[in-house]
Design a protein around this motif. Structure first.
Motif, PDB file in Angstrom:
ATOM      1  N   ILE A 114     -10.603 -30.961 154.125  1.00 22.79           N
ATOM      2  CA  ILE A 114     -10.876 -31.608 152.837  1.00 22.79           C
ATOM      3  C   ILE A 114     -10.056 -30.951 151.722  1.00 22.79           C
ATOM      4  O   ILE A 114     -10.001 -29.743 151.608  1.00 22.79           O
ATOM      5  CB  ILE A 114     -12.388 -31.540 152.526  1.00 22.79           C
ATOM      6  CG1 ILE A 114     -13.163 -32.323 153.588  1.00 22.79           C
ATOM      7  CG2 ILE A 114     -12.683 -32.070 151.127  1.00 22.79           C
ATOM      8  CD1 ILE A 114     -14.652 -32.101 153.560  1.00 22.79           C
ATOM      9  N   SER A 115      -9.385 -31.818 150.951  1.00 18.33           N
ATOM     10  CA  SER A 115      -8.600 -31.337 149.805  1.00 18.33           C
ATOM     11  C   SER A 115      -8.625 -32.416 148.726  1.00 18.33           C
ATOM     12  O   SER A 115      -9.340 -33.402 148.850  1.00 18.33           O
ATOM     13  CB  SER A 115      -7.161 -31.071 150.242  1.00 18.33           C
ATOM     14  OG  SER A 115      -6.499 -32.311 150.447  1.00 18.33           O
ATOM     15  N   ALA A 116      -7.832 -32.242 147.682  1.00 18.58           N
ATOM     16  CA  ALA A 116      -7.774 -33.248 146.605  1.00 18.58           C
ATOM     17  C   ALA A 116      -7.207 -34.571 147.127  1.00 18.58           C
ATOM     18  O   ALA A 116      -7.479 -35.633 146.570  1.00 18.58           O
ATOM     19  CB  ALA A 116      -6.932 -32.727 145.453  1.00 18.58           C
ATOM     20  N   ARG A 117      -6.422 -34.500 148.222  1.00 20.37           N
ATOM     21  CA  ARG A 117      -5.740 -35.701 148.718  1.00 20.37           C
ATOM     22  C   ARG A 117      -6.237 -36.219 150.055  1.00 20.37           C
ATOM     23  O   ARG A 117      -5.837 -37.285 150.501  1.00 20.37           O
ATOM     24  CB  ARG A 117      -4.233 -35.406 148.839  1.00 20.37           C
ATOM     25  CG  ARG A 117      -3.635 -35.028 147.523  1.00 20.37           C
ATOM     26  CD  ARG A 117      -2.235 -34.473 147.700  1.00 20.37           C
ATOM     27  NE  ARG A 117      -1.424 -34.864 146.560  1.00 20.37           N
ATOM     28  CZ  ARG A 117      -0.703 -35.976 146.501  1.00 20.37           C
ATOM     29  NH1 ARG A 117      -0.636 -36.774 147.528  1.00 20.37           N
ATOM     30  NH2 ARG A 117      -0.023 -36.260 145.416  1.00 20.37           N
ATOM     31  N   ALA A 118      -7.091 -35.439 150.719  1.00 20.44           N
ATOM     32  CA  ALA A 118      -7.566 -35.851 152.038  1.00 20.44           C
ATOM     33  C   ALA A 118      -9.055 -35.566 152.178  1.00 20.44           C
ATOM     34  O   ALA A 118      -9.577 -34.631 151.576  1.00 20.44           O
ATOM     35  CB  ALA A 118      -6.800 -35.109 153.130  1.00 20.44           C
ATOM     36  N   HIS A 119      -9.725 -36.401 152.943  1.00 23.39           N
ATOM     37  CA  HIS A 119     -11.143 -36.176 153.207  1.00 23.39           C
ATOM     38  C   HIS A 119     -11.447 -36.571 154.645  1.00 23.39           C
ATOM     39  O   HIS A 119     -10.693 -37.333 155.246  1.00 23.39           O
ATOM     40  CB  HIS A 119     -12.009 -36.982 152.232  1.00 23.39           C
ATOM     41  CG  HIS A 119     -13.334 -36.333 151.955  1.00 23.39           C
ATOM     42  ND1 HIS A 119     -14.317 -36.248 152.894  1.00 23.39           N
ATOM     43  CD2 HIS A 119     -13.808 -35.720 150.840  1.00 23.39           C
ATOM     44  CE1 HIS A 119     -15.362 -35.610 152.373  1.00 23.39           C
ATOM     45  NE2 HIS A 119     -15.081 -35.280 151.120  1.00 23.39           N
ATOM     46  N   CYS A 120     -12.556 -36.061 155.177  1.00 22.06           N
ATOM     47  CA  CYS A 120     -12.848 -36.387 156.569  1.00 22.06           C
ATOM     48  C   CYS A 120     -13.544 -37.746 156.696  1.00 22.06           C
ATOM     49  O   CYS A 120     -13.698 -38.267 157.784  1.00 22.06           O
ATOM     50  CB  CYS A 120     -13.660 -35.285 157.242  1.00 22.06           C
ATOM     51  SG  CYS A 120     -15.210 -34.959 156.420  1.00 22.06           S
ATOM     52  N   PHE A 121     -13.993 -38.314 155.566  1.00 27.57           N
ATOM     53  CA  PHE A 121     -14.403 -39.721 155.607  1.00 27.57           C
ATOM     54  C   PHE A 121     -13.911 -40.416 154.352  1.00 27.57           C
ATOM     55  O   PHE A 121     -13.799 -39.805 153.296  1.00 27.57           O
ATOM     56  CB  PHE A 121     -15.916 -39.890 155.802  1.00 27.57           C
ATOM     57  CG  PHE A 121     -16.756 -39.231 154.756  1.00 27.57           C
ATOM     58  CD1 PHE A 121     -16.941 -39.832 153.517  1.00 27.57           C
ATOM     59  CD2 PHE A 121     -17.390 -38.022 155.014  1.00 27.57           C
ATOM     60  CE1 PHE A 121     -17.730 -39.242 152.547  1.00 27.57           C
ATOM     61  CE2 PHE A 121     -18.180 -37.412 154.042  1.00 27.57           C
ATOM     62  CZ  PHE A 121     -18.344 -38.027 152.802  1.00 27.57           C
ATOM     63  N   PHE A 122     -13.581 -41.676 154.491  1.00 30.33           N
ATOM     64  CA  PHE A 122     -13.131 -42.470 153.347  1.00 30.33           C
ATOM     65  C   PHE A 122     -13.354 -43.940 153.670  1.00 30.33           C
ATOM     66  O   PHE A 122     -13.875 -44.270 154.739  1.00 30.33           O
ATOM     67  CB  PHE A 122     -11.666 -42.165 152.999  1.00 30.33           C
ATOM     68  CG  PHE A 122     -10.696 -42.302 154.148  1.00 30.33           C
ATOM     69  CD1 PHE A 122     -10.530 -41.266 155.060  1.00 30.33           C
ATOM     70  CD2 PHE A 122      -9.959 -43.467 154.316  1.00 30.33           C
ATOM     71  CE1 PHE A 122      -9.630 -41.393 156.131  1.00 30.33           C
ATOM     72  CE2 PHE A 122      -9.055 -43.600 155.376  1.00 30.33           C
ATOM     73  CZ  PHE A 122      -8.904 -42.552 156.278  1.00 30.33           C
ATOM     74  N   ASN A 123     -13.000 -44.805 152.748  1.00 29.50           N
ATOM     75  CA  ASN A 123     -13.266 -46.239 152.939  1.00 29.50           C
ATOM     76  C   ASN A 123     -11.976 -47.019 153.051  1.00 29.50           C
ATOM     77  O   ASN A 123     -10.992 -46.714 152.394  1.00 29.50           O
ATOM     78  CB  ASN A 123     -14.093 -46.762 151.770  1.00 29.50           C
ATOM     79  CG  ASN A 123     -15.496 -46.224 151.805  1.00 29.50           C
ATOM     80  OD1 ASN A 123     -16.370 -46.772 152.444  1.00 29.50           O
ATOM     81  ND2 ASN A 123     -15.707 -45.095 151.141  1.00 29.50           N
ATOM     82  N   GLN A 124     -12.022 -48.029 153.888  1.00 26.06           N
ATOM     83  CA  GLN A 124     -10.857 -48.852 154.156  1.00 26.06           C
ATOM     84  C   GLN A 124     -11.221 -50.317 153.987  1.00 26.06           C
ATOM     85  O   GLN A 124     -12.370 -50.694 154.197  1.00 26.06           O
ATOM     86  CB  GLN A 124     -10.484 -48.659 155.627  1.00 26.06           C
ATOM     87  CG  GLN A 124      -9.154 -48.054 155.862  1.00 26.06           C
ATOM     88  CD  GLN A 124      -8.678 -48.330 157.266  1.00 26.06           C
ATOM     89  OE1 GLN A 124      -9.443 -48.637 158.157  1.00 26.06           O
ATOM     90  NE2 GLN A 124      -7.386 -48.219 157.454  1.00 26.06           N
ATOM     91  N   VAL A 125     -10.225 -51.097 153.600  1.00 23.80           N
ATOM     92  CA  VAL A 125     -10.379 -52.538 153.774  1.00 23.80           C
ATOM     93  C   VAL A 125      -9.203 -52.987 154.634  1.00 23.80           C
ATOM     94  O   VAL A 125      -8.049 -52.756 154.281  1.00 23.80           O
ATOM     95  CB  VAL A 125     -10.381 -53.311 152.425  1.00 23.80           C
ATOM     96  CG1 VAL A 125     -10.414 -54.816 152.685  1.00 23.80           C
ATOM     97  CG2 VAL A 125     -11.566 -52.907 151.562  1.00 23.80           C
TER      98      VAL A 125
ATOM     99  N   GLN B  28     -14.127 -51.872 145.903  1.00 21.49           N
ATOM    100  CA  GLN B  28     -14.306 -52.607 147.168  1.00 21.49           C
ATOM    101  C   GLN B  28     -14.769 -54.048 146.905  1.00 21.49           C
ATOM    102  O   GLN B  28     -14.250 -54.992 147.496  1.00 21.49           O
ATOM    103  CB  GLN B  28     -15.325 -51.874 148.027  1.00 21.49           C
ATOM    104  CG  GLN B  28     -15.264 -52.285 149.479  1.00 21.49           C
ATOM    105  CD  GLN B  28     -16.167 -51.419 150.324  1.00 21.49           C
ATOM    106  OE1 GLN B  28     -17.391 -51.449 150.164  1.00 21.49           O
ATOM    107  NE2 GLN B  28     -15.593 -50.647 151.205  1.00 21.49           N
ATOM    108  N   ASN B  29     -15.726 -54.198 145.987  1.00 25.95           N
ATOM    109  CA  ASN B  29     -16.212 -55.543 145.653  1.00 25.95           C
ATOM    110  C   ASN B  29     -15.102 -56.402 145.063  1.00 25.95           C
ATOM    111  O   ASN B  29     -15.019 -57.603 145.335  1.00 25.95           O
ATOM    112  CB  ASN B  29     -17.382 -55.464 144.663  1.00 25.95           C
ATOM    113  CG  ASN B  29     -18.643 -54.925 145.324  1.00 25.95           C
ATOM    114  OD1 ASN B  29     -18.723 -54.852 146.543  1.00 25.95           O
ATOM    115  ND2 ASN B  29     -19.614 -54.545 144.517  1.00 25.95           N
ATOM    116  N   LYS B  30     -14.243 -55.773 144.255  1.00 23.54           N
ATOM    117  CA  LYS B  30     -13.155 -56.524 143.633  1.00 23.54           C
ATOM    118  C   LYS B  30     -12.170 -57.001 144.712  1.00 23.54           C
ATOM    119  O   LYS B  30     -11.747 -58.161 144.708  1.00 23.54           O
ATOM    120  CB  LYS B  30     -12.455 -55.628 142.596  1.00 23.54           C
ATOM    121  CG  LYS B  30     -11.574 -56.398 141.643  1.00 23.54           C
ATOM    122  CD  LYS B  30     -11.097 -55.523 140.496  1.00 23.54           C
ATOM    123  CE  LYS B  30      -9.991 -56.232 139.726  1.00 23.54           C
ATOM    124  NZ  LYS B  30      -9.378 -55.378 138.699  1.00 23.54           N
TER     125      LYS B  30
END
Ligand code: 2NL
Length: 352
Positions: free
Chosen positions: A209-220, A121-123
Motif C-alpha cells: 500500500i502506497s499513495a499510488r497503489a492499494h491491495c483493493f480498489f474499484n474497477q468498471v 462509479q454512479n456517474k
C-alpha cells in the motif's frame, strides 16, 4: 343496642379512610405522567378526597366534628404524598410538554454524503446506461478459470503469481478476483447475445500500500458483443464516455498496447485536466493522462465462453474508479479513499 344508620356512617368513613391510606402509602410514581394520574385520582375535582368529603352528610350530627377532623387529616395526608411523588419523579424523568422551551433554536442533523468512489462509479454507470449498457455483478471470490484461464492468461503468466494474487486458503483454484472481467466471462457463458454490460466492483491485488497503489480498489469494466462490432464502435463509445465524464473540451488519444484478452489492444489517454495539456506534475509534463485500457475481445476468449468467434466480435475496456476520482477531484493519495477520515469524506457534498 341496635346500630343506628348515622353511627354506621362514621364507622364506614373510618374504615374507608384507613383502607385508602394503606393504598396511597404504597403508591409510586416513575414519571411525571404517573404523578398526574395520582393527582387526578385523589385530588382532582372528581377525585377521591372530594367524594369522601361528600360523605360527611351520612355522619350523625354529634360526630360531624370528629369526621371533619378525620377527613381534613386525610386530605393533608394525600397532599403530602402528592408532594413526595412529585419530587421523586421530578429529576430523572423525561420532560412533559410544558417543560419544553419551544423558543430555543433547533439542533441541526448531520447528513451523510456519498463516498467519492460511489459518486464517480454512479456517474460512469449512468453514462453507459444511456448507451444501452446494463450493470452485471458477480462474486469477489473467483476460481482460476473465470479470473485467468478463460481470459487467455496462460498458466505461467506473471499475473497469476502469488505476489500479485490473493489465494484463498492456499487453494490454487480459489482467489480474490483481480479484475471484474470474471463477471463478464460468466455473462458470456450464459450465451445470451448480443451482450452489452458494464461490471463495477471491488477487486484485489497483492500490492504494497502506497499513495499510488492499494491491495483493493474499484474497477468498471465494459463489454459489448454482437455481430459486426468494430474498433470504430469502441473508439466512439469511449469518446462519448469521456466527453460526458470530463466535458466537451477534453481531447483523447489511443495508444497501441497489449493485453492477453484483447487483440488489438489500446490504452486511452485524455488531455490533462489539471493543466489543460501545457504540462504539470499530474501528467508528468506530457499533457496526457492514461485513464483506461481497451481492445477487441480476443477470439480465444469468445471461444472459451462458447461464443462463435466467426460470427460475433466485441470490444472490452477496463478502468480504475479511484484513478478517475483522483483526476476529477485532484486527490493525490489513494489511501484517502479507504481510511474513512470524516474530514476528507465531508468534502463530497453530492448525495446522489
Ligand atoms: C486496464 C485494462 C482492460 C479488458 C480490461 C476484458 C474483459 C473480457 C474480455 C476482454 Cl471478459 N477484455 N477486459 C480489456 C482490455 C483492458 O482493462 O488497464 N484496466 C484498469
Amino acid at each position: 343496642m341496635p346500630c343506628s344508620h348515622y353511627l354506621c356512617g362514621m364507622e364506614q368513613l373510618l374504615q374507608k379512610v384507613e383502607q385508602y391510606k394503606t393504598e396511597i402509602k404504597e403508591a409510586i410514581a416513575q414519571s411525571k405522567d404517573d404523578v398526574e394520574i395520582f393527582r387526578i385520582k385523589y385530588l382532582g375535582t372528581k377525585g377521591l378526597v372530594k367524594t369522601i368529603m361528600g360523605e360527611m352528610k351520612t355522619v350523625a350530627a354529634d360526630k360531624k366534628r370528629e369526621a371533619g377532623q378525620l377527613l381534613n387529616e386525610f386530605k393533608v395526608f394525600v397532599e403530602e404524598k402528592f408532594e413526595e411523588l412529585k419530587t421523586a419523579a421530578g429529576s430523572d424523568t423525561a420532560p412533559t410538554a410544558t417543560d419544553i422551551d419551544l423558543t430555543l433554536p433547533g439542533s441541526s442533523e448531520t447528513i451523510g454524503s456519498r463516498h467519492p468512489i460511489s459518486i464517480i462509479q454512479n456517474k460512469i454507470i449512468s453514462i453507459f446506461h444511456r448507451l444501452g449498457f446494463s450493470v452485471a455483478e458477480g462474486q469477489e471470490i473467483e476460481d482460476d478459470w473465470h479470473n485467468f484461464s478463460a481470459l487467455n492468461l496462460p498458466q505461467n503468466h506473471p499475473a497469476r503469481d502469488m505476489q500479485d494474487t490473493f489465494y484463498v486458503l492456499k487453494n490454487p483454484d480459489w482467489l480474490l478476483r483481480t479484475h471484474t472481467s470474471s463477471v463478464q466471462i460468466r455473462e458470456m457463458e450464459k450465451g445470451k447475445l448480443p451482450l452489452r454490460i458494464i461490471c463495477p466492483g471491488r477487486v484485489y491485488r497483492n500490492e504494497t500500500i502506497s499513495a499510488r497503489a492499494h491491495c483493493f480498489f474499484n474497477q468498471v469494466e465494459g463489454l459489448y458483443i454482437a455481430e459486426n462490432v468494430s474498433f470504430a464502435d469502441l473508439k466512439q463509445t469511449l469518446y462519448f464516455f469521456v466527453q460526458e465524464m470530463f466535458g466537451a473540451d477534453v481531447k483523447v488519444r489511443f495508444r497501441p498496447s497489449y493485453f492477453p484478452f484483447t487483440e488489438p489492444s489500446a490504452e486511452m489517454d485524455i488531455s490533462c485536466l489539471i493543466c489543460g495539456g501545457t504540462g504539470c506534475n499530474v501528467c508528468k509534463k506530457t499533457g496526457w493522462v492514461e485513464i483506461l485500457g481497451c481492445g477487441m475481445v480476443h477470439p480465444k476468449v469468445l471461444d472459451n465462453c462458447g461464443i462463435d468467434s466467426n460470427k460475433y466480435t466485441g470490444f472490452a475496456f477496463g478502468m480504475g474508479v479511484e484513478r478517475i476520482a483522483m483526476l476529477s477531484y485532484q486527490i493525490k493519495d489513494l489511501r484517502l479513499f479507504s481510511e474513512n477520515d470524516i474530514r476528507f469524506l465531508n468534502q463530497f457534498t453530492a448525495v446522489t
